[in-house]
Structures are given as C-alpha cells and as structure tokens.
Design a protein around this motif. Structure first.
Motif, PDB file in Angstrom:
ATOM      1  N   LEU A  31       0.930  -1.105   0.073  1.00 34.55           N
ATOM      2  CA  LEU A  31       0.122   0.222   0.052  1.00 34.55           C
ATOM      3  C   LEU A  31       0.956   1.302  -0.058  1.00 34.55           C
ATOM      4  O   LEU A  31       1.986   1.297   0.590  1.00 34.55           O
ATOM      5  CB  LEU A  31      -0.825  -0.022   1.206  1.00 34.55           C
ATOM      6  N   CYS A  32       0.386   2.164  -0.909  1.00 32.80           N
ATOM      7  CA  CYS A  32       1.234   3.464  -0.723  1.00 32.80           C
ATOM      8  C   CYS A  32       0.812   4.269   0.348  1.00 32.80           C
ATOM      9  O   CYS A  32      -0.378   4.466   0.706  1.00 32.80           O
ATOM     10  CB  CYS A  32       1.020   4.114  -1.921  1.00 32.80           C
ATOM     11  N   ARG A  33       1.825   4.736   1.178  1.00 29.79           N
ATOM     12  CA  ARG A  33       1.472   5.567   2.359  1.00 29.79           C
ATOM     13  C   ARG A  33       2.467   6.792   2.341  1.00 29.79           C
ATOM     14  O   ARG A  33       3.627   6.677   1.829  1.00 29.79           O
ATOM     15  CB  ARG A  33       1.814   4.763   3.555  1.00 29.79           C
ATOM     16  N   MET A  34       1.721   7.962   3.015  1.00 31.32           N
ATOM     17  CA  MET A  34       2.561   9.140   3.034  1.00 31.32           C
ATOM     18  C   MET A  34       3.297   9.108   4.272  1.00 31.32           C
ATOM     19  O   MET A  34       2.617   8.969   5.326  1.00 31.32           O
ATOM     20  CB  MET A  34       1.429  10.458   2.810  1.00 31.32           C
ATOM     21  N   GLY A  35       4.606   9.417   4.172  1.00 30.99           N
ATOM     22  CA  GLY A  35       5.379   9.791   5.253  1.00 30.99           C
ATOM     23  C   GLY A  35       5.956   8.509   5.912  1.00 30.99           C
ATOM     24  O   GLY A  35       7.061   8.098   5.791  1.00 30.99           O
ATOM     25  N   THR A  36       5.316   7.755   6.715  1.00 28.89           N
ATOM     26  CA  THR A  36       6.171   6.506   7.388  1.00 28.89           C
ATOM     27  C   THR A  36       5.075   5.490   7.275  1.00 28.89           C
ATOM     28  O   THR A  36       3.651   5.502   7.171  1.00 28.89           O
ATOM     29  CB  THR A  36       6.317   6.816   8.751  1.00 28.89           C
ATOM     30  N   CYS A  37       5.498   4.263   7.323  1.00 28.38           N
ATOM     31  CA  CYS A  37       4.600   2.880   7.330  1.00 28.38           C
ATOM     32  C   CYS A  37       4.178   3.086   8.655  1.00 28.38           C
ATOM     33  O   CYS A  37       4.832   3.338   9.669  1.00 28.38           O
ATOM     34  CB  CYS A  37       5.516   1.770   7.002  1.00 28.38           C
ATOM     35  N   ILE A  38       2.821   2.228   8.886  1.00 25.53           N
ATOM     36  CA  ILE A  38       2.469   1.908  10.055  1.00 25.53           C
ATOM     37  C   ILE A  38       3.049   0.823  10.959  1.00 25.53           C
ATOM     38  O   ILE A  38       3.931  -0.192  10.399  1.00 25.53           O
ATOM     39  CB  ILE A  38       0.746   1.617  10.196  1.00 25.53           C
ATOM     40  N   SER A  39       2.517   0.575  12.258  1.00 26.81           N
ATOM     41  CA  SER A  39       3.340  -0.614  12.740  1.00 26.81           C
ATOM     42  C   SER A  39       2.919  -2.112  12.280  1.00 26.81           C
ATOM     43  O   SER A  39       1.742  -2.134  11.782  1.00 26.81           O
ATOM     44  CB  SER A  39       2.734  -0.660  14.398  1.00 26.81           C
ATOM     45  N   GLY A  40       3.910  -2.823  11.999  1.00 29.65           N
ATOM     46  CA  GLY A  40       3.701  -4.098  11.481  1.00 29.65           C
ATOM     47  C   GLY A  40       3.840  -3.883   9.856  1.00 29.65           C
ATOM     48  O   GLY A  40       3.584  -4.963   9.325  1.00 29.65           O
ATOM     49  N   GLU A  41       4.186  -3.163   9.429  1.00 28.35           N
ATOM     50  CA  GLU A  41       4.869  -3.060   8.067  1.00 28.35           C
ATOM     51  C   GLU A  41       6.194  -2.592   7.883  1.00 28.35           C
ATOM     52  O   GLU A  41       6.698  -2.188   8.935  1.00 28.35           O
ATOM     53  CB  GLU A  41       3.678  -1.691   7.297  1.00 28.35           C
ATOM     54  N   TYR A  42       6.741  -2.781   6.744  1.00 28.74           N
ATOM     55  CA  TYR A  42       8.118  -2.267   6.447  1.00 28.74           C
ATOM     56  C   TYR A  42       8.259  -1.698   5.066  1.00 28.74           C
ATOM     57  O   TYR A  42       7.211  -1.754   4.292  1.00 28.74           O
ATOM     58  CB  TYR A  42       8.912  -3.363   6.374  1.00 28.74           C
ATOM     59  N   LEU A  43       8.989  -0.946   4.780  1.00 26.55           N
ATOM     60  CA  LEU A  43       9.200  -0.137   3.715  1.00 26.55           C
ATOM     61  C   LEU A  43       9.751  -1.180   2.510  1.00 26.55           C
ATOM     62  O   LEU A  43      10.927  -1.590   2.532  1.00 26.55           O
ATOM     63  CB  LEU A  43      10.158   1.143   3.867  1.00 26.55           C
ATOM     64  N   ALA A  44       8.827  -1.369   1.536  1.00 28.13           N
ATOM     65  CA  ALA A  44       9.418  -2.292   0.466  1.00 28.13           C
ATOM     66  C   ALA A  44       9.917  -1.481  -0.582  1.00 28.13           C
ATOM     67  O   ALA A  44      10.864  -2.011  -1.479  1.00 28.13           O
ATOM     68  CB  ALA A  44       8.059  -3.002  -0.145  1.00 28.13           C
ATOM     69  N   GLN A  45       9.413  -0.405  -1.072  1.00 30.09           N
ATOM     70  CA  GLN A  45       9.969   0.591  -2.371  1.00 30.09           C
ATOM     71  C   GLN A  45       9.599   1.949  -1.972  1.00 30.09           C
ATOM     72  O   GLN A  45       8.635   2.183  -0.674  1.00 30.09           O
ATOM     73  CB  GLN A  45       9.811  -0.266  -3.546  1.00 30.09           C
ATOM     74  N   TYR A  46       9.337   2.797  -2.972  1.00 30.19           N
ATOM     75  CA  TYR A  46       8.792   4.061  -2.909  1.00 30.19           C
ATOM     76  C   TYR A  46       7.713   4.057  -4.062  1.00 30.19           C
ATOM     77  O   TYR A  46       8.050   3.390  -5.347  1.00 30.19           O
ATOM     78  CB  TYR A  46       9.702   5.293  -3.302  1.00 30.19           C
ATOM     79  N   CYS A  47       6.421   4.720  -3.911  1.00 29.18           N
ATOM     80  CA  CYS A  47       5.634   4.870  -4.686  1.00 29.18           C
ATOM     81  C   CYS A  47       6.003   6.132  -5.506  1.00 29.18           C
ATOM     82  O   CYS A  47       6.224   6.380  -6.875  1.00 29.18           O
ATOM     83  CB  CYS A  47       4.484   5.047  -4.271  1.00 29.18           C
ATOM     84  N   PHE A  48       6.428   7.270  -4.734  1.00 25.35           N
ATOM     85  CA  PHE A  48       7.147   8.473  -5.139  1.00 25.35           C
ATOM     86  C   PHE A  48       7.931   9.047  -4.333  1.00 25.35           C
ATOM     87  O   PHE A  48       7.635   9.513  -3.069  1.00 25.35           O
ATOM     88  CB  PHE A  48       5.821   9.675  -5.460  1.00 25.35           C
ATOM     89  N   GLU A  49       9.162   8.588  -4.539  1.00 24.48           N
ATOM     90  CA  GLU A  49      10.345   9.177  -3.615  1.00 24.48           C
ATOM     91  C   GLU A  49      10.622  10.484  -3.580  1.00 24.48           C
ATOM     92  O   GLU A  49      10.276  11.241  -4.394  1.00 24.48           O
ATOM     93  CB  GLU A  49      11.842   8.517  -4.256  1.00 24.48           C
ATOM     94  N   PRO A  50      10.956  11.003  -2.363  1.00 24.84           N
ATOM     95  CA  PRO A  50      11.056  10.221  -0.892  1.00 24.84           C
ATOM     96  C   PRO A  50       9.876  10.280  -0.093  1.00 24.84           C
ATOM     97  O   PRO A  50       9.718  10.203   1.108  1.00 24.84           O
ATOM     98  CB  PRO A  50      11.912  11.060  -0.413  1.00 24.84           C
ATOM     99  N   ILE A  51       8.677  10.937  -0.501  1.00 21.98           N
ATOM    100  CA  ILE A  51       7.412  11.190   0.133  1.00 21.98           C
ATOM    101  C   ILE A  51       6.502  10.056   0.441  1.00 21.98           C
ATOM    102  O   ILE A  51       5.888   9.802   1.603  1.00 21.98           O
ATOM    103  CB  ILE A  51       6.729  12.398  -0.544  1.00 21.98           C
ATOM    104  N   ILE A  52       6.168   9.383  -0.733  1.00 21.54           N
ATOM    105  CA  ILE A  52       5.178   8.407  -0.460  1.00 21.54           C
ATOM    106  C   ILE A  52       5.852   7.049  -0.638  1.00 21.54           C
ATOM    107  O   ILE A  52       6.401   6.608  -1.531  1.00 21.54           O
ATOM    108  CB  ILE A  52       3.937   8.442  -1.901  1.00 21.54           C
ATOM    109  N   LEU A  53       5.724   6.285   0.495  1.00 19.74           N
ATOM    110  CA  LEU A  53       6.198   5.031   0.506  1.00 19.74           C
ATOM    111  C   LEU A  53       5.172   3.971   0.221  1.00 19.74           C
ATOM    112  O   LEU A  53       4.083   3.742   0.113  1.00 19.74           O
ATOM    113  CB  LEU A  53       6.757   4.710   1.836  1.00 19.74           C
ATOM    114  N   CYS A  54       5.912   2.659  -0.288  1.00 18.66           N
ATOM    115  CA  CYS A  54       5.138   1.371  -0.567  1.00 18.66           C
ATOM    116  C   CYS A  54       5.513   0.584   0.483  1.00 18.66           C
ATOM    117  O   CYS A  54       6.821   0.211   0.974  1.00 18.66           O
ATOM    118  CB  CYS A  54       5.763   0.768  -1.642  1.00 18.66           C
ATOM    119  N   CYS A  55       4.499   0.543   1.452  1.00 20.28           N
ATOM    120  CA  CYS A  55       4.704  -0.472   2.746  1.00 20.28           C
ATOM    121  C   CYS A  55       4.014  -1.711   2.796  1.00 20.28           C
ATOM    122  O   CYS A  55       2.760  -1.751   1.902  1.00 20.28           O
ATOM    123  CB  CYS A  55       3.910   0.098   3.977  1.00 20.28           C
ATOM    124  N   LYS A  56       4.472  -2.777   3.054  1.00 19.84           N
ATOM    125  CA  LYS A  56       3.986  -4.187   3.115  1.00 19.84           C
ATOM    126  C   LYS A  56       4.085  -4.750   4.372  1.00 19.84           C
ATOM    127  O   LYS A  56       4.869  -4.280   5.346  1.00 19.84           O
ATOM    128  CB  LYS A  56       4.867  -5.095   2.079  1.00 19.84           C
TER     129      LYS A  56
END
Length: 65
Positions: A31-56
């Motif tokens: 899922l693309c998230r703005m800023g940081t991943c939530i608890s239980g997720e990790y940064l897998a890649q960027y949707c739009f670097e460096p602002i929007i993260l792809c969290c799994k």
C-alpha cells in the motif's frame, strides 16, 4: 503557469530515483502511504520517492481454506 509547475513536479516525482508508482506497489501486495509505514509494516519500495512509501505487511496474512 501554475498548471505547468504542477506537471513539472509530478514528472519529477515519477522520474526520481527508485520511484515505481502505485501500480507496482499494489501489484506486489503493498500500500502507498504518505510519510511513514504503520506498525507491522516495512518499507518495500517507494511509490513516489521520497515522500510516498510502498509499505508491506511484516508477517504474511493468514488465508482461510
């Protein structure tokens, strides 16, 4: 003029670094998230670097049979 600036920013974000876009993230189960991943997720890649993260999810989801 403002529209040209917005278009330039969008192009810059999609072309910058390791930006794969939301389709790549969603296809990979993230899922693309703005800023940081939530608890239980990790940064897998960027949707739009460096602002929007792809969290799994850190742990695989349980499937029902």
């Amino acid at each position: 003029m403002a529209i040209l600036v917005l278009v330039f920013i969008f192009i810059s974000l999609t072309q910058h670094g390791d930006a794969h876009g939301p389709d790549s993230c969603n296809h990979g189960g993230g899922l693309c998230r703005m800023g940081t991943c939530i608890s239980g997720e990790y940064l897998a890649q960027y949707c739009f670097e460096p602002i929007i993260l792809c969290c799994k999810n850190s742990s695989p989801a349980a499937t029902e049979s």
